[in-house]
Design a protein around this motif. Structure first.
Motif, mmCIF file in Angstrom:
data_model
loop_
_atom_site.group_PDB
_atom_site.id
_atom_site.type_symbol
_atom_site.label_atom_id
_atom_site.label_comp_id
_atom_site.label_asym_id
_atom_site.label_seq_id
_atom_site.Cartn_x
_atom_site.Cartn_y
_atom_site.Cartn_z
ATOM 1 N N ASP A 43 33.364 45.944 48.381
ATOM 2 C CA ASP A 43 33.411 45.705 49.823
ATOM 3 C C ASP A 43 32.528 44.505 50.183
ATOM 4 O O ASP A 43 31.584 44.182 49.455
ATOM 5 N N ASN A 44 32.817 43.874 51.313
ATOM 6 C CA ASN A 44 31.979 42.764 51.785
ATOM 7 C C ASN A 44 30.543 43.196 52.057
ATOM 8 O O ASN A 44 29.638 42.372 52.103
ATOM 9 N N THR A 114 34.914 38.738 42.581
ATOM 10 C CA THR A 114 35.647 39.014 43.814
ATOM 11 C C THR A 114 35.723 40.530 43.999
ATOM 12 O O THR A 114 35.495 41.283 43.048
ATOM 13 N N ARG A 115 36.053 40.954 45.202
ATOM 14 C CA ARG A 115 36.142 42.398 45.459
ATOM 15 C C ARG A 115 37.326 43.012 44.731
ATOM 16 O O ARG A 115 38.395 42.411 44.647
ATOM 17 N N SER A 116 37.132 44.236 44.266
ATOM 18 C CA SER A 116 38.219 44.983 43.634
ATOM 19 C C SER A 116 39.143 45.507 44.725
ATOM 20 O O SER A 116 38.693 46.123 45.682
ATOM 21 N N LYS A 117 40.441 45.257 44.568
ATOM 22 C CA LYS A 117 41.417 45.744 45.572
ATOM 23 C C LYS A 117 41.657 47.253 45.414
ATOM 24 O O LYS A 117 42.010 47.937 46.362
ATOM 25 N N THR A 118 41.451 47.750 44.208
ATOM 26 C CA THR A 118 41.762 49.156 43.922
ATOM 27 C C THR A 118 40.526 50.060 43.958
ATOM 28 O O THR A 118 40.651 51.272 43.973
#
Length: 193
Positions: A43-44, A114-118
């Motif tokens: 998450d950001n 980068t953030r993990s989408k899953t």
């Protein structure tokens, strides 16, 4: 009071009522000397969450684009953040990161880049292994176990430093070293879900 200390108190005051933070293993972060703190990225809010739960001030590598955002871009250097160009070998960022570690500070990294989408831990970039191998810093894995939902428990777990002596002695390359670090982060998540 430094800008970092003020911002940390402010962010803590804003986020603490929203997320029920359960923090474990803060004692695993050495009280002094260089520390490479490697965390998963979901998450950001991950950088501020790590920033307010870690026992020491952290110097974060942050994507270059953030330094172009009005106000935030001016604030980031005061929060110990420095820029990294994504998608290429940024020699200046690598030098700066090594300097942070050699000066005995904590360098915070999200090795996935980068953030993990899953929400699952992805493949880490070789930069984490580079810093682990090129410095004598303690390498501490950290896991943020979400999801980020208001008034739900959010776990932040700091693992024991990864024994690096054998890895360095065996001339393991940066990519394989990053894989070892990412596996330790995965273990923390599995053990603390």
């Amino acid at each position: 009071m430094s800008v970092y200390t003020f911002a940390r108190s402010l962010v803590y005051g804003l986020l603490k009522p929203v997320y029920r933070m359960d923090v474990k293993g803060r004692e695993n972060v050495p009280a002094e000397g260089g520390v490479l703190l490697c965390c998963n990225h979901i998450d950001n809010l991950d950088p501020p969450i790590v920033g307010i739960t870690a026992p020491r001030d952290i110097h974060f590598m942050a994507k270059e684009e953030l330094f172009n955002v009005p106000i935030l871009g001016k604030l980031l250097p005061h929060l110990n953040a420095f820029s990294v160009k994504r998608g290429m070998s940024d020699r200046e960022a690598l030098r700066k990161g090594l300097k942070v570690l050699k000066e005995g500070h904590v360098l915070g990294l999200f090795p996935e880049g980068t953030r993990s989408k899953t929400g699952e831990v992805g493949k880490g970039l070789a930069g984490a292994g580079f810093f682990a191998l090129r410095s004598n810093a303690a390498v501490v894995p950290c896991a943020i176990i979400g999801p980020y939902k208001p008034f739900k428990k959010l776990k932040v777990v700091y693992g024991k430093p990864i024994p690096m002596d054998e890895i360095r002695a065996n001339k393991v390359n940066a990519e394989e070293t990053t894989d070892i670090i990412m596996n330790e982060i995965k273990k923390l998540i599995e053990q603390n879900r």
